[in-house]
Write a protein that holds these residues in place. Structure first.
Motif, mmCIF file in Angstrom:
data_model
loop_
_atom_site.group_PDB
_atom_site.id
_atom_site.type_symbol
_atom_site.label_atom_id
_atom_site.label_comp_id
_atom_site.label_asym_id
_atom_site.label_seq_id
_atom_site.Cartn_x
_atom_site.Cartn_y
_atom_site.Cartn_z
ATOM 1 N N VAL A 119 0.842 -1.194 0.000
ATOM 2 C CA VAL A 119 0.000 0.000 0.000
ATOM 3 C C VAL A 119 0.872 1.236 0.000
ATOM 4 O O VAL A 119 1.760 1.387 0.849
ATOM 5 N N ARG A 120 0.609 2.139 -0.931
ATOM 6 C CA ARG A 120 1.314 3.418 -0.939
ATOM 7 C C ARG A 120 0.565 4.438 -0.106
ATOM 8 O O ARG A 120 -0.656 4.401 0.015
ATOM 9 N N THR A 121 1.341 5.365 0.450
ATOM 10 C CA THR A 121 0.754 6.402 1.285
ATOM 11 C C THR A 121 1.559 7.680 1.131
ATOM 12 O O THR A 121 2.671 7.679 0.604
ATOM 13 N N GLN A 122 0.977 8.783 1.571
ATOM 14 C CA GLN A 122 1.619 10.081 1.419
ATOM 15 C C GLN A 122 2.923 10.156 2.192
ATOM 16 O O GLN A 122 3.041 9.620 3.294
ATOM 17 N N TYR A 123 3.891 10.803 1.602
ATOM 18 C CA TYR A 123 5.132 11.125 2.310
ATOM 19 C C TYR A 123 5.647 12.451 1.787
ATOM 20 O O TYR A 123 5.939 12.580 0.591
ATOM 21 N N SER A 124 5.701 13.440 2.613
ATOM 22 C CA SER A 124 6.328 14.719 2.369
ATOM 23 C C SER A 124 5.517 15.659 1.484
ATOM 24 O O SER A 124 5.404 16.818 1.780
ATOM 25 N N SER A 125 4.947 15.197 0.395
ATOM 26 C CA SER A 125 4.102 16.029 -0.457
ATOM 27 C C SER A 125 3.277 15.125 -1.344
ATOM 28 O O SER A 125 3.494 13.924 -1.423
ATOM 29 N N GLU A 126 2.325 15.715 -2.043
ATOM 30 C CA GLU A 126 1.450 14.900 -2.884
ATOM 31 C C GLU A 126 2.196 14.180 -3.998
ATOM 32 O O GLU A 126 1.731 13.174 -4.512
#
Length: 422
Positions: free
Chosen positions: A400-407
C-alpha cells in the motif's frame, strides 16, 4: 486449516461503504468493515462437487478471488461460514468446503453471501460515535473510542472533518470513560473529547476532509474518498484521503489494536496512530492535505500521534512509541523509500522486514503484527499483491502506498494478507 482472520478492504470494492465529506462517514465505514460486512447478495443456487461449493447469483455478485465471504442460510452446515473465494465468473463464485454436503443446498429461509467483516464488536454507540472492541479471547479488550460527529456550534459543515480518537480501558456508557486512556492530560482530563477551550477540540484525530491550512480553511469539497483497510480480529491499519480525486498520494495512515507484546501477560499493549494536532486558529498550519506530522507509521522512531495505553510497567499514564526495523544507513528510515536496490542483486528479490515497536523511553515493547518494513524504494504500484518474498514461503503481501512529504512523493508499506498474524 486455512486462516481467515486477516482481511483487506478498499473503497473500490463492490458495495463498499463510502467515506465522503460528511460528519459520521468514517464511523459508518468502520461499522461495515469491522462489524457488519457489505455487498449482501441473495444466492439463487448453492451446489457441491469435488470439494468445492459453487454459488450462483444470476444478477451478478462482484466478489473477488481471494476475498473472504460469509455464507448463511443453508440447512447443510458445511456450506455456512466464512470462506475464501477461489474462483469467480460473472454470475458464480466457488469456495472449498469440508465433507460432502447434499447438493444443491436447501434452506428454510434464504441463502445469502456478503463480504465478511473483521469480526469486532461495538461495545457502546450513539450517533456518529462508537466504542469498538476486539472480540478475541486473548485481547485485553481495550476500546477504540471514536467521535466523528459535528464538533459543536462553533464548527461548521464546510470545515475540516475528523474523528476524535483515543484508547480507553473501559466505559460505563458511551459518555463515561473508566480507567486508563490515551492520550490523556491529567490537568485537562476531557480535553481529547470536548471543546476544552476556544478554538480547540481534542488533539488525536483521524481526518477525512481537510484542505491545506487551518481546520476552518476548508474541507476540500464533496465526493468519495480513497481508503484502504487491512487487519485481523485484534488490529487494523487504515489509509484514508482527505479529498475526492486523491489516490495514494493523499492518504493519511492510521491504526488501532493490539501489538504482539514482548511482555508476558501484558494488559495495556493496545496502540493507536493518529494525527497529533491540537488546533487553534493561530497555529499548526499544514501546507497540504495529508498527515500533519509523522506520516503515520512510515518514519522510523517518530513518535508523533502514536500512543500505547500504558508502558511496560503496566502503571501510570500512556507512553508514546515509534516503529523501527533493520537500520541500513544509521539514520531515520522511511518505509518504502529505502536505499536497498530493487531487485536485490544477490537473489533478484524483494525483501520485507519485521516492524518493531519502540517506546519513547527506549524500551522495545513488541512487534506490529502483519506490517512489514520495505527497505527498497517503492518497487510496485499501489495495492499490488506479491508472493514468493524471500523467507515468506506461502504468504502474499499487499503493498500500500501512502503520502510522504508532499502529494508528488510517497512511501509504501507491506501487509501480510495470508495470516495468521500471531
Amino acid at each position: 486449516m486455512t486462516d481467515l482472520s486477516v482481511k483487506y478492504f478498499n473503497n473500490a470494492m463492490a458495495g463498499a461503504p463510502q467515506v465522503s465529506n460528511a460528519w459520521g462517514d468514517l464511523v459508518n465505514m468502520l461499522d461495515a468493515v469491522l462489524i457488519h460486512g457489505f455487498n449482501l447478495k441473495a444466492i439463487d443456487r448453492l451446489s457441491f462437487a469435488e470439494g468445492l461449493a459453487t454459488a450462483t447469483i444470476t444478477t451478478g455478485h462482484s466478489y473477488l478471488k481471494d476475498q473472504v465471504v460469509l455464507i448463511e442460510g443453508a440447512n447443510e452446515s458445511a456450506y455456512n461460514g466464512q470462506f475464501r473465494v477461489l474462483a469467480v465468473t460473472a454470475t458464480t463464485f466457488s469456495y472449498a468446503v469440508t465433507g460432502t454436503p447434499a447438493s444443491p443446498a436447501t434452506t428454510a429461509t434464504s441463502l445469502s453471501a456478503k463480504v465478511a467483516p473483521l469480526g469486532w464488536e461495538i461495545a457502546f454507540a450513539t450517533t456518529h460515535k462508537r466504542a469498538y472492541r476486539s472480540r478475541h479471547v486473548q485481547s485485553p479488550g481495550n476500546l477504540l473510542l471514536i467521535d466523528d460527529s459535528l464538533k459543536g456550534a462553533s464548527y461548521g459543515t464546510t470545515w475540516a472533518k475528523w474523528a476524535n480518537v483515543g484508547i480507553v480501558e473501559d466505559m460505563a456508557d458511551i459518555g463515561t470513560i473508566v480507567g486508563a486512556q490515551a492520550p490523556f492530560d491529567p490537568s485537562k482530563p476531557n480535553q481529547n473529547w470536548t471543546q476544552w477551550e476556544a478554538n480547540q477540540w481534542g488533539w488525536h484525530k483521524w481526518y477525512h476532509a481537510q484542505q491545506g491550512g487551518y481546520e476552518n480553511y476548508g474541507d476540500s469539497g464533496g465526493g468519495n474518498r480513497n481508503w484502504v483497510l487491512v487487519g485481523d480480529d485484534r488490529l487494523f491499519f487504515l489509509f484514508v484521503t482527505n479529498a475526492a480525486g486523491y489516490n495514494w498520494y493523499g492518504r493519511n495512515f492510521y491504526c488501532f489494536g493490539d501489538l504482539e507484546s514482548f511482555k508476558p501477560g501484558d494488559r495495556y499493549h493496545t496502540v493507536l496512530c493518529a494525527d497529533d494536532r491540537y488546533w487553534s486558529i493561530n497555529n499548526q498550519y499544514s501546507s497540504y492535505p495529508g498527515q500533519y506530522n509523522g506520516y503515520g507509521l512510515t518514519h522510523s522512531l517518530d513518535v508523533g500521534g502514536k500512543v500505547i495505553l500504558r508502558n511496560h510497567t503496566q502503571v501510570g499514564n500512556y507512553v508514546r512509541w515509534g516503529v523501527t526495523s533493520l537500520n541500513t544507513n544509521n539514520g531515520q528510515q522511511v518505509c518504502g523509500r529505502g536505499n536497498l536496490p530493487f531487485p536485490n542483486g544477490a537473489d533478484y528479490s524483494l525483501w520485507l522486514m519485521p516492524t518493531y515497536v519502540r517506546q519513547e523511553d527506549g524500551h522495545l515493547r513488541g512487534m506490529m503484527p502483519g506490517m512489514y518494513w520495505m527497505h527498497q524504494d517503492r518497487p510496485y504500484t499501489d495495492q499490488t499483491i506479491v508472493e514468493n518474498v524471500v523467507g515468506q514461503s506461502g504468504r502474499r503481501f499487499l503493498l500500500v502506498r501512502t503520502q510522504y512529504s508532499s502529494e508528488a512523493e510517497g512511501a509504501q508499506v507491506a501487509f501480510d494478507i495470508t495470516g495468521p498474524w500471531r
